[in-house]
Structure formats: C-alpha cells, structure tokens
Write an enzyme that holds these catalytic residues in place. Structure first.
Site: not given
Length: 353
Positions: A145, A170
């Site tokens: 990401s 995350y």
C-alpha cells in the site's frame, strides 16, 4: 511468454474490489483462476456476493472450505488464518502463481480493531508464504500500500524512499508483509513482487471508500464529511489500470542475483534475492475537492459538504513515481478521472436504484 504457459492462478480476496476485477480480467485472458475469500462483514457481504454472482457463481451454494467450480473459474470460502485448509488447497490445486489481495483494509478501522490487521495481514500472509514454501509457485504477487510511506514528504513517492514511519496499524502490517516476503525469497527462493497501490477506485468499489461515501450521500441528498477541510490530494488510480498492471506482471517473476542490486548501498525495492517492489499509481495527484466536483458532474447535482479536521492516521497527499513499473511492464495507469468516476457512478446507480 504465452498467456497459456501459466495455467492456474490463486487470487485471494476474489470477492473484494480489486480481486473481483482481476479475476474477471484473468479469466478473459485465458487463465484458470481459483478465487479465495472469507466474505467477512467488514463491509456489506451482499456486495461481495454480488461480485461473485457477476463472476458466474451460484452464491447460494457457497459454504466454508467447499470448492465451487465453473468453466475456468473456481471459488472457495476460506480464511487465510486457517493454515491446515490453506495447505490442503495448495496441495490439491498446485498453483502456478499466487496473487494475494486478501487483507483487512481501511486506515480508520485499524484505530478501532488493530487485532484484525494482525490476524488477516500478518498471520494470514504468513500462511500464504508457508503454503508457497510447501507447494512452490513460480511467482507470488502481493498487495502492499502507498500508506507505507507514512510521514515521508519526499514527493513523488519512490519505491526506494524511506518507508519506516507508518501512521496506522494498516500501514505497519503492509510494511511487515514486504519484509516477510523478502525473508521467504531469501530462505526458500520464492519469487515475490510487492505492489504499493495508490487509492484505487472504480466500479464495484468498496462502500467504506470516499467515492462510494460521497456518491451515496449525494444520491440521498445527505451531508458528507470531507477531512482536513478539503486540503488533501490523492493519486487516484483506476481499478482497470491496476489489474492490467498485475496481469502483465504475472509472467515476469524476479530472478536471483539482480545486477542492479548493490549490497553496499541496498535499496528497498530490489534485492540479490528473487524480490522486488513497485508503486502502482496514476502518477497524477488530484485535489480532493476536484474529486468531489467530478462526482457532482457525473451525478448532475451538488454535494452537501461538512468540512472536518484531519483524521489520525491520514496523510495530506499521495503521489506515485511509477517509472520503475513502466520500464518493467511497458504500461502505466492513465485513465482520466472523470471517465473513471463516471464508470463508478453508472455501476452504483445500476446496483442501488
């Protein structure tokens, strides 16, 4: 390389946004795709089931650890944390390539439920690696990401920038995936390619993402929240460009002893082991308010905006340098924002009106 050389691909997260689009493209391109998803309730499972139905599955037949098969496509409801059944699946199917897109997504949710990120993104990914170790594959592609860049303001983000200051669990879990993959490339010679996705959007998108939230609020004539008083920008990347990039990467597994790698001046994106990292972004950041205007134009109505301060874990801007990816696959994302937003809005209205 012929598209038929690699016969069977596991796509984890098949019922998810990117997994659905990738599965559809790979089947159309002649691959046999086996999809895996646990169909959890992080967001409405009915949207996940609708994606699977669109892929051709009878969703009434779905039950845990039961493989559904249709022409060139299979699906199994399975959790990545279930190592015994994961290994049994790998043994039975003998995958050529694995594309791991299954993950606990969302930055803000990680503030409420950090353990979900360890379960899915750490333990689950370890089980993918262990399954690839037990039943070797030609290539493991995994989703990272843009959030790994965290506090970095070295714009545009390049794969070799520092990514050691994540802002939420995350991002930390995705950075951990990159390091875990490298260790398995080193120990067990598993060819690994990590992909740092930048704000993916498009038809069938997740309902927790800005495009869906803003569109839904406008359609229902409700207020919606825009953070940091709208002073944000994102490198919005159309899902069709994302999955085309992944498809092109499938036969291009990294090799050992990459001559570009210098162990005396190591960089994160390359290695002497079969490992590499790429950004996948549109290489063209868009101001958040311009994004809102594109939705307004697609819907033909104005939004009711409620401006809010920056949220914990958020970053002000993202911007991908994608030169390395372009050199490797001779393709870079370039879908026009208005075209991509219109495609989302058309699908949203078809599904919800």
């Amino acid at each position: 390389m012929s598209k038929h050389k690699i016969k069977k691909i596991l796509v984890t997260g098949m019922a998810g946004f990117i997994g659905y689009h990738l599965s559809k493209l790979l089947v159309k391109s002649g691959y046999h795709v086996v999809g895996l998803d646990n169909i959890n309730d992080y967001y409405d499972p009915n949207l996940k089931l609708a994606r699977l139905k669109d892929l051709g599955f009878n969703t009434n037949e779905i039950s845990y650890n039961t493989l559904l098969e249709i022409e060139n496509t299979s699906f199994i409801k399975l959790d990545l944390t279930d190592l015994a059944n994961m290994k049994a699946l790998f043994k039975a199917q003998q995958f050529d390539v694995v594309v791991n897109l299954a993950a606990q997504a969302g930055v803000r949710y990680s503030l409420e439920n950090p353990h979900a990120y360890v379960d899915s993104n750490i333990t689950g990914f370890l089980n993918i690696l262990e399954s690839c170790r037990a039943y070797p594959v030609e290539h493991l592609i995994f989703a990272s990401s843009s959030s790994v860049y965290g506090l970095s303001e070295e714009i545009p983000f390049q794969e070799d920038n520092c990514a050691d200051h994540p802002l939420a669990m995350y991002a930390a879990s995705k950075k951990a995936n990159e390091m875990m993959a490298h260790s398995y490339a080193n120990l067990y010679n598993i060819p690994c390619t990590g992909l740092r996705f930048f704000t993916v959007y498009g038809p069938w998108g997740r309902p927790d993402m800005a495009l869906h939230l803003f569109t839904e609020a406008m359609v229902e004539d409700r207020e919606f929240e825009v953070f940091n008083n709208g002073n944000m920008s994102r490198d919005f990347t159309y899902v069709g460009d994302i999955v085309e990039s992944v498809k092109r990467l499938i036969p291009l597994a990294p090799k050992e002893n990459n001559p570009i790698f210098n162990p005396k001046k190591p960089v994160p994106s390359k290695s002497s082991k079969p490992y590499q990292l790429f950004n996948i972004g549109n290489n063209s950041p868009v101001a958040l308010m311009d994004f809102v205007k594109a939705i307004e134009k697609a819907l033909g109505k104005k939004g009711k905006i409620k401006f809010k301060p920056m949220q914990p874990g958020d970053v002000q801007s993202t911007y991908a340098n994608v030169e390395s990816l372009f050199e490797y696959i001779q393709f870079k994302p370039a879908t026009n924002l208005e075209e991509g937003v219109q495609a989302f809005v058309d699908r949203y209205l078809a599904l919800n009106t």
